[in-house]
Design an enzyme around this catalytic site. Structure first.
Site, PDB file in Angstrom:
ATOM      1  N   GLU A 279      -4.668   2.402  -4.399  1.00  0.00           N
ATOM      2  CA  GLU A 279      -3.216   2.474  -4.231  1.00  0.00           C
ATOM      3  C   GLU A 279      -2.688   1.202  -3.583  1.00  0.00           C
ATOM      4  O   GLU A 279      -1.628   1.189  -2.965  1.00  0.00           O
ATOM      5  CB  GLU A 279      -2.824   3.696  -3.389  1.00  0.00           C
ATOM      6  CG  GLU A 279      -3.250   3.652  -1.939  1.00  0.00           C
ATOM      7  CD  GLU A 279      -4.671   4.164  -1.687  1.00  0.00           C
ATOM      8  OE1 GLU A 279      -4.988   4.405  -0.510  1.00  0.00           O
ATOM      9  OE2 GLU A 279      -5.450   4.317  -2.641  1.00  0.00           O
TER      10      GLU A 279
ATOM     11  N   ASP B 296      -1.788   9.881 -10.044  1.00  0.00           N
ATOM     12  CA  ASP B 296      -1.694   8.837 -11.063  1.00  0.00           C
ATOM     13  C   ASP B 296      -0.235   8.565 -11.438  1.00  0.00           C
ATOM     14  O   ASP B 296       0.163   7.414 -11.641  1.00  0.00           O
ATOM     15  CB  ASP B 296      -2.477   9.241 -12.317  1.00  0.00           C
ATOM     16  CG  ASP B 296      -3.980   9.261 -12.083  1.00  0.00           C
ATOM     17  OD1 ASP B 296      -4.424   8.759 -11.024  1.00  0.00           O
ATOM     18  OD2 ASP B 296      -4.710   9.771 -12.949  1.00  0.00           O
TER      19      ASP B 296
ATOM     20  N   ASN C  83      -2.915  13.104  -3.389  1.00  0.00           N
ATOM     21  CA  ASN C  83      -4.014  13.585  -4.229  1.00  0.00           C
ATOM     22  C   ASN C  83      -4.530  14.939  -3.755  1.00  0.00           C
ATOM     23  O   ASN C  83      -4.799  15.843  -4.560  1.00  0.00           O
ATOM     24  CB  ASN C  83      -5.155  12.572  -4.227  1.00  0.00           C
ATOM     25  CG  ASN C  83      -4.923  11.423  -5.202  1.00  0.00           C
ATOM     26  OD1 ASN C  83      -4.189  11.562  -6.167  1.00  0.00           O
ATOM     27  ND2 ASN C  83      -5.543  10.292  -4.931  1.00  0.00           N
TER      28      ASN C  83
ATOM     29  N   HIS D 110      -5.066  14.744  -8.578  1.00  0.00           N
ATOM     30  CA  HIS D 110      -5.127  13.359  -9.029  1.00  0.00           C
ATOM     31  C   HIS D 110      -4.172  13.032 -10.181  1.00  0.00           C
ATOM     32  O   HIS D 110      -3.653  11.906 -10.238  1.00  0.00           O
ATOM     33  CB  HIS D 110      -6.566  12.995  -9.408  1.00  0.00           C
ATOM     34  CG  HIS D 110      -7.462  12.854  -8.216  1.00  0.00           C
ATOM     35  ND1 HIS D 110      -7.564  11.686  -7.492  1.00  0.00           N
ATOM     36  CD2 HIS D 110      -8.287  13.744  -7.606  1.00  0.00           C
ATOM     37  CE1 HIS D 110      -8.415  11.854  -6.491  1.00  0.00           C
ATOM     38  NE2 HIS D 110      -8.868  13.100  -6.539  1.00  0.00           N
TER      39      HIS D 110
ATOM     40  N   ASP E  99       0.851  -1.191   0.000  1.00  0.00           N
ATOM     41  CA  ASP E  99       0.000   0.000   0.000  1.00  0.00           C
ATOM     42  C   ASP E  99       0.890   1.246   0.000  1.00  0.00           C
ATOM     43  O   ASP E  99       1.903   1.298   0.695  1.00  0.00           O
ATOM     44  CB  ASP E  99      -0.897   0.003   1.241  1.00  0.00           C
ATOM     45  CG  ASP E  99      -1.962   1.092   1.161  1.00  0.00           C
ATOM     46  OD1 ASP E  99      -2.949   0.874   0.450  1.00  0.00           O
ATOM     47  OD2 ASP E  99      -1.782   2.137   1.804  1.00  0.00           O
ATOM     48  N   ILE E 100       0.516   2.225  -0.818  1.00  0.00           N
ATOM     49  CA  ILE E 100       1.247   3.499  -0.829  1.00  0.00           C
ATOM     50  C   ILE E 100       0.830   4.302   0.393  1.00  0.00           C
ATOM     51  O   ILE E 100      -0.353   4.571   0.595  1.00  0.00           O
ATOM     52  CB  ILE E 100       0.966   4.295  -2.121  1.00  0.00           C
ATOM     53  CG1 ILE E 100       1.358   3.466  -3.350  1.00  0.00           C
ATOM     54  CG2 ILE E 100       1.722   5.626  -2.108  1.00  0.00           C
ATOM     55  CD1 ILE E 100       1.008   4.134  -4.671  1.00  0.00           C
TER      56      ILE E 100
END
Length: 292
Positions: free
Chosen positions: A211, A185, A176, A181, A168-169
């Site tokens: 994510e 991305d 964001n 966003h 997981d980030i």
């Protein structure tokens, strides 16, 4: 030529010569004069379509078609039966056994060309739809549905030396919210590239959440999987993403790693253990690998 490979399977030299003259300037042609050779070619070469005679010695076209349909890597290949048999029973059997189309000899040139073109177009359309259904549009890796489809098969096949990893980030919402966003991305794409670059070729990687990523793999041993996951964590920590106004965006990831055991009976249970390890990593400071 359009780069498509057609396999002609026919034991009559005259028939082969006619098809070579007709198709040789438009397609790459591979020839087999018996069923066994045809199946061997399909194991070794990429083929887009098969033109298959029915009446051949030792193994007829029906048996060839049946075996093609039984193999995972060839089961969706378009097969056009091209044969002198024109009775309804033969035609019905050809479709039942898995044929896509049926052309009787002597064939009409334009009709055969049209049928070949149609089957190749259908094949390409189906492949495109499969890509859309299987791959995450942003990152190019497996989407959640396809990851679980493959992962279930892997778990059922063998859990020996099987490892599951959840990644997981960290604090991705802040990225964001702060940079927008489009930058988020970019971060997801860059992190994906790092993960994919470090995995062994038989590992399965999927984006299972915004994510969040999942991996199933068969490393040589526990030391290797820990080393690989730590390398990925370090590379992401070193990553720098630039915004349009040249601001530098940094990020980290947390990882949970678990080995399959006899006590873990299902894929869901295995991934739950990996997810628990991930949340332990996030709860104890993030930017770390927790192995269970």
């Amino acid at each position: 030529m359009n780069g498509k490979n057609i396999l002609i399977v026919d034991d009559t030299e005259t028939n082969i010569d006619i098809l070579l003259d007709l198709l040789g300037d438009m397609y790459e042609i591979v020839v087999a004069t018996d069923g066994i050779t045809a199946l061997e070619i399909l194991e070794e070469e990429h083929i887009d379509l098969i033109l298959l005679d029915i009446m051949m010695p030792e193994m007829d076209g029906y048996e060839v078609c049946k075996r093609v349909r039984e193999q995972h890597h060839t089961r969706d290949l378009p097969i056009i039966f091209i044969t002198a048999r024109s009775d309804e029973e033969s035609i019905e059997k050809a479709y039942k056994i898995g044929g896509n189309d049926y052309v009787t000899k002597p064939f009409k040139t334009l009709e055969l060309l049209a049928r070949i073109k149609t089957q190749l177009q259908l094949k390409e359309l189906i492949e495109n739809l499969e890509r859309i259904a299987s791959y995450d549009e942003m990152t190019g890796i497996y989407n959640r549905r396809k990851f679980f489809e493959i992962a279930v098969a892997m778990f059922q096949n063998s859990t020996e030396n099987l490892y599951a990893i959840m990644i997981d980030i960290d604090k991705f919402k802040n990225v964001n919210d702060t940079y927008g966003h489009p930058v988020g991305d970019k971060v997801i794409k860059a992190v994906t590239a790092i993960i994919a670059e470090h995995l062994c070729t038989d590992a399965v990687l999927g984006r299972v959440g915004g994510e969040e990523f999942a991996i199933l793999c068969y490393p040589d041993d526990e030391i290797m999987v820990n080393k690989t996951m730590e390398e990925i964590r370090q590379k992401v920590e070193e990553l720098e993403i630039f915004t349009d106004d040249n601001k530098i965006v940094k990020c980290t990831i947390s990882e949970g790693v678990v080995a399959a055991t006899q006590e873990i009976k299902t894929l869901d249970a295995l991934l739950k253990h990996a997810d628990d390890a991930l949340y332990e990593a996030k709860g104890t400071g993030r930017n770390r690998v927790i192995f269970r």
